[in-house]
Design a protein around this motif. Structure first.
Motif, PDB file in Angstrom:
ATOM      1  N   TYR A 225       0.813  -1.220   0.000  1.00 39.66           N
ATOM      2  CA  TYR A 225       0.000   0.000   0.000  1.00 39.66           C
ATOM      3  C   TYR A 225       0.848   1.271   0.000  1.00 39.66           C
ATOM      4  N   LEU A 226       0.234   2.354  -0.505  1.00 41.22           N
ATOM      5  CA  LEU A 226       0.867   3.666  -0.522  1.00 41.22           C
ATOM      6  C   LEU A 226       0.862   4.276   0.875  1.00 41.22           C
ATOM      7  N   GLY A 227       1.667   5.325   1.052  1.00 40.22           N
ATOM      8  CA  GLY A 227       1.777   5.958   2.359  1.00 40.22           C
ATOM      9  C   GLY A 227       0.461   6.486   2.887  1.00 40.22           C
ATOM     10  N   SER A 228      -0.367   7.044   2.006  1.00 35.99           N
ATOM     11  CA  SER A 228      -1.662   7.583   2.429  1.00 35.99           C
ATOM     12  C   SER A 228      -2.550   6.494   3.009  1.00 35.99           C
ATOM     13  N   THR A 229      -2.552   5.331   2.367  1.00 38.67           N
ATOM     14  CA  THR A 229      -3.381   4.221   2.844  1.00 38.67           C
ATOM     15  C   THR A 229      -2.828   3.645   4.141  1.00 38.67           C
ATOM     16  N   LEU A 230      -1.502   3.611   4.272  1.00 40.52           N
ATOM     17  CA  LEU A 230      -0.897   3.150   5.519  1.00 40.52           C
ATOM     18  C   LEU A 230      -1.283   4.073   6.676  1.00 40.52           C
ATOM     19  N   PHE A 231      -1.294   5.377   6.407  1.00 42.06           N
ATOM     20  CA  PHE A 231      -1.721   6.325   7.446  1.00 42.06           C
ATOM     21  C   PHE A 231      -3.183   6.100   7.796  1.00 42.06           C
ATOM     22  N   LEU A 232      -4.005   5.871   6.783  1.00 43.21           N
ATOM     23  CA  LEU A 232      -5.420   5.592   7.028  1.00 43.21           C
ATOM     24  C   LEU A 232      -5.574   4.337   7.883  1.00 43.21           C
ATOM     25  N   GLY A 233      -4.750   3.318   7.624  1.00 43.13           N
ATOM     26  CA  GLY A 233      -4.796   2.094   8.422  1.00 43.13           C
ATOM     27  C   GLY A 233      -4.453   2.356   9.876  1.00 43.13           C
ATOM     28  N   ALA A 234      -3.457   3.221  10.115  1.00 42.70           N
ATOM     29  CA  ALA A 234      -3.077   3.563  11.483  1.00 42.70           C
ATOM     30  C   ALA A 234      -4.183   4.349  12.183  1.00 42.70           C
ATOM     31  N   VAL A 235      -4.835   5.247  11.442  1.00 40.97           N
ATOM     32  CA  VAL A 235      -5.961   6.018  12.003  1.00 40.97           C
ATOM     33  C   VAL A 235      -7.107   5.069  12.351  1.00 40.97           C
ATOM     34  N   PHE A 236      -7.384   4.134  11.454  1.00 42.80           N
ATOM     35  CA  PHE A 236      -8.440   3.157  11.737  1.00 42.80           C
ATOM     36  C   PHE A 236      -8.103   2.325  12.974  1.00 42.80           C
ATOM     37  N   PHE A 237      -6.825   1.998  13.148  1.00 46.92           N
ATOM     38  CA  PHE A 237      -6.460   1.243  14.347  1.00 46.92           C
ATOM     39  C   PHE A 237      -6.682   2.087  15.604  1.00 46.92           C
ATOM     40  N   ALA A 238      -6.395   3.394  15.507  1.00 44.91           N
ATOM     41  CA  ALA A 238      -6.636   4.281  16.650  1.00 44.91           C
ATOM     42  C   ALA A 238      -8.104   4.229  17.066  1.00 44.91           C
ATOM     43  N   PHE A 239      -8.992   4.216  16.086  1.00 49.52           N
ATOM     44  CA  PHE A 239     -10.419   4.143  16.409  1.00 49.52           C
ATOM     45  C   PHE A 239     -10.843   2.722  16.779  1.00 49.52           C
ATOM     46  N   GLN A 240     -10.168   1.723  16.202  1.00 49.61           N
ATOM     47  CA  GLN A 240     -10.475   0.345  16.586  1.00 49.61           C
ATOM     48  C   GLN A 240     -10.178   0.109  18.061  1.00 49.61           C
TER      49      GLN A 240
ATOM     50  N   HIS B 154       8.627  -4.675  11.636  1.00 51.48           N
ATOM     51  CA  HIS B 154       7.370  -4.424  10.917  1.00 51.48           C
ATOM     52  C   HIS B 154       6.917  -2.980  11.138  1.00 51.48           C
ATOM     53  N   ALA B 155       7.019  -2.496  12.380  1.00 53.69           N
ATOM     54  CA  ALA B 155       6.603  -1.126  12.694  1.00 53.69           C
ATOM     55  C   ALA B 155       7.455  -0.105  11.952  1.00 53.69           C
ATOM     56  N   ILE B 156       8.771  -0.321  11.928  1.00 55.90           N
ATOM     57  CA  ILE B 156       9.679   0.614  11.245  1.00 55.90           C
ATOM     58  C   ILE B 156       9.401   0.639   9.748  1.00 55.90           C
ATOM     59  N   LEU B 157       9.229  -0.548   9.155  1.00 59.22           N
ATOM     60  CA  LEU B 157       8.927  -0.613   7.724  1.00 59.22           C
ATOM     61  C   LEU B 157       7.582   0.041   7.423  1.00 59.22           C
ATOM     62  N   TYR B 158       6.630  -0.132   8.315  1.00 58.86           N
ATOM     63  CA  TYR B 158       5.306   0.471   8.141  1.00 58.86           C
ATOM     64  C   TYR B 158       5.430   1.999   8.132  1.00 58.86           C
ATOM     65  N   LEU B 159       6.163   2.541   9.112  1.00 56.18           N
ATOM     66  CA  LEU B 159       6.337   3.992   9.200  1.00 56.18           C
ATOM     67  C   LEU B 159       7.149   4.530   8.017  1.00 56.18           C
ATOM     68  N   LYS B 160       8.179   3.788   7.588  1.00 59.22           N
ATOM     69  CA  LYS B 160       8.963   4.208   6.424  1.00 59.22           C
ATOM     70  C   LYS B 160       8.092   4.238   5.178  1.00 59.22           C
ATOM     71  N   GLY B 161       7.218   3.245   5.058  1.00 62.21           N
ATOM     72  CA  GLY B 161       6.310   3.211   3.921  1.00 62.21           C
ATOM     73  C   GLY B 161       5.290   4.336   3.969  1.00 62.21           C
ATOM     74  N   MET B 162       4.953   4.746   5.172  1.00 63.06           N
ATOM     75  CA  MET B 162       3.979   5.826   5.322  1.00 63.06           C
ATOM     76  C   MET B 162       4.582   7.162   4.919  1.00 63.06           C
ATOM     77  N   PHE B 163       5.785   7.438   5.422  1.00 64.41           N
ATOM     78  CA  PHE B 163       6.401   8.740   5.181  1.00 64.41           C
ATOM     79  C   PHE B 163       7.237   8.738   3.909  1.00 64.41           C
ATOM     80  N   THR B 164       6.566   8.551   2.818  1.00 62.62           N
ATOM     81  CA  THR B 164       7.178   8.673   1.491  1.00 62.62           C
ATOM     82  C   THR B 164       6.390   9.714   0.723  1.00 62.62           C
ATOM     83  N   SER B 165       6.766   9.917  -0.518  1.00 62.91           N
ATOM     84  CA  SER B 165       6.053  10.906  -1.350  1.00 62.91           C
ATOM     85  C   SER B 165       4.598  10.516  -1.572  1.00 62.91           C
ATOM     86  N   THR B 166       4.280   9.230  -1.333  1.00 63.73           N
ATOM     87  CA  THR B 166       2.904   8.768  -1.549  1.00 63.73           C
ATOM     88  C   THR B 166       1.995   9.069  -0.357  1.00 63.73           C
TER      89      THR B 166
END
Length: 477
Positions: A227-242, A395-407
């Motif tokens: 997934y792109l960074g925007s979707t990864l951020f959305l996943g993290a936001v959804f987890f916050a609400f989950q 996994h967490a580091i790779l997730y955050l790296k994938g989030m903070f890209t140009s995407t």
């Protein structure tokens, strides 16, 4: 037994009827019924661990009695340490044995030595982190002479095993909950109605908010490399609400159920995502655990007294221990340490007690400053939740790296309009009710027809928009 199960839907009214219509003439019978119901409730999951609760109950009850007759300070301290060793010993074995063993083996391997040991296939008893802390609060308070030890074994057993909050809190203090078992309870219709409303709101949080978010969270986190960074951020936001909907929903159901039986439990969540800084967030998130660590760990260490280096040390200790309490994984330790880092600037600038009032109190909308504060606090909280949800640190580091890209600013690959709309409505109700103990109490100002229309809409959404059934997240802790 799950709160959101058919089993509990039958169990609760049966216990309620027996409690108020069969055993209501005798306080001891009511307490005994609570004990039996609580053991049935817990044994429904795995009856083998009932002996663990019973043993812990007997140990702490006996130590409390011995402390009341003991004046020798060395012997009193020895009794206290027996209680601490037994309770934390059980917790350490069932929850952390394999974690420490695996890290011990890794350390030997790192230094070029071989160490062979077999891990155990240990089943973690549901709720052990909660009821061990609850019984410890009793022993510690008796030792400090803040609480008179009880002579009523049935009342004490009911206090330890009280089924509404047995497996996931709130972690009640003995000086609040235990005395309620000594007093005759009278049925209160307004209290029962308020309890039912809180149960309804808790079920909405769990079934509609948390379970729907969970489906997207699992999909995104389990395949984060796709997934792109925007979707990864959305996943993290959804987890916050989950996790908020899941855990605060459980607390609401527990508190509401307790009110049906004439008991008052402490508030466990106070609208944490409307916090303006991380200190305020931790005064509003999992309040029963935060205050437990504050009173039994942070303050004994010196709290915010003394030189700054000691204050910083104490902050890191309490946050890291809190993280480790959540699970036997380095991700929880990092999550705790990250929150300590967030807290440090406030501590160093003496700003950690600034936001103690309700945000935008008496107003419908926050100021621009408050909006920015809430947004930035929520953002850093979401980043920390990535470590909480990830399988491991890598996994967490790779997730955050994938989030903070140009995407990061790309369009979402997944855009579940229905869930986002429901979250928006949920946040609106929470915002309007932020001065209440739970959000839905805000409807009291509405005409009866509108109140019942809202209740009907919530019930309808639970029946129609429920997500795939998920176990409560905090059952694993």
């Amino acid at each position: 037994m799950l709160f959101n199960s058919i089993d509990f839907a039958f169990f609760l009214p049966i216990v309620f009827i027996l409690y108020w219509f069969v055993t209501n003439k005798s306080l001891k019978l009511q307490n005994l019924l609570i004990v039996v119901a609580s053991y049935v409730f817990y044994g429904w999951w795995d009856w083998r661990f009932l002996s663990l609760i019973l043993f812990s109950t007997i140990v702490d009850y006996s130590i409390g009695r011995l402390l009341s007759n003991q004046e020798n300070e060395k012997k009193r301290k020895a009794l206290l340490w027996i209680s601490i060793s037994v309770n934390l010993g059980f917790l350490g074995f069932f929850k952390y044995y394999n974690f420490f063993l695996e890290n011990f083996i890794t350390a030997f391997t790192f230094f070029g030595s071989e160490f062979n040991a077999s891990s155990l296939n240990i089943v973690l008893p549901v709720g052990i982190s909660f009821y061990t802390f609850q019984t410890l609060s009793y022993t510690i308070d008796v030792y400090k002479r803040k609480l008179e030890p009880t002579k009523d074994f049935i009342a004490f057993t009911a206090f330890v095993s009280f089924f509404p909050q047995l497996v996931a809190g709130p972690i009640e203090r003995a000086n609040n909950l235990l005395p309620q078992f000594y007093k005759k309870r009278e049925f209160s219709y307004p209290k029962a109605v308020d309890g039912m409303r809180q149960i309804l709101w808790g079920l909405f949080k769990k079934i509609v908010i948390a379970d729907n978010c969970a489906e997207y969270v699992n999909q995104i986190f389990n395949h984060s490399e796709d997934y792109l960074g925007s979707t990864l951020f959305l996943g993290a936001v959804f987890f916050a609400f989950q996790i908020y909907g899941d855990f605060s929903g459980y607390s609401d159901i527990a508190i509401g159920t307790s009110r049906l039986f004439g008991f008052n439990l402490m508030q466990n969540f106070a609208f944490p995502y409307f916090s303006r800084d991380i200190a305020e967030f931790w005064r509003r998130w999992h309040i029963s655990l935060s205050t437990w660590f504050r009173d039994y760990l942070y303050i004994p260490l010196g709290g915010s007294r003394g030189p700054k280096w000691k204050q910083i040390r104490n902050v890191f200790i309490i946050f890291i221990v809190s993280g480790f309490w959540h699970g036997a994984n380095w991700t929880f330790v990092v999550w705790g340490a990250l929150n300590a880092i967030y807290f440090l600037p406030l501590l160093l600038l003496n700003q950690n007690r600034v936001n103690t009032n309700i945000v935008a109190e008496g107003k419908y909308l926050p100021t621009l400053k408050e909006l920015v504060q809430m947004g930035s606090t929520f953002f850093i909280t979401v980043l920390a939740w990535v470590f909480f949800r990830a399988e491991n640190i890598n996994h967490a580091i790779l997730y955050l790296k994938g989030m903070f890209t140009s995407t990061f600013f790309s369009s979402f690959e997944l855009f579940p309009t229905k869930i986002l709309l429901i979250i928006g409505i949920f946040l609106t109700i929470e915002w309007l009710g932020r001065s209440k103990q739970f959000a839905i109490q805000t409807v009291d100002i509405l005409p009866k027809i509108l109140r019942y229309s809202l209740y009907s809409a919530i019930i309808f959404s639970i029946l129609v928009y429920s997500g795939k059934e998920q176990a409560f997240i905090y059952f694993q802790f």
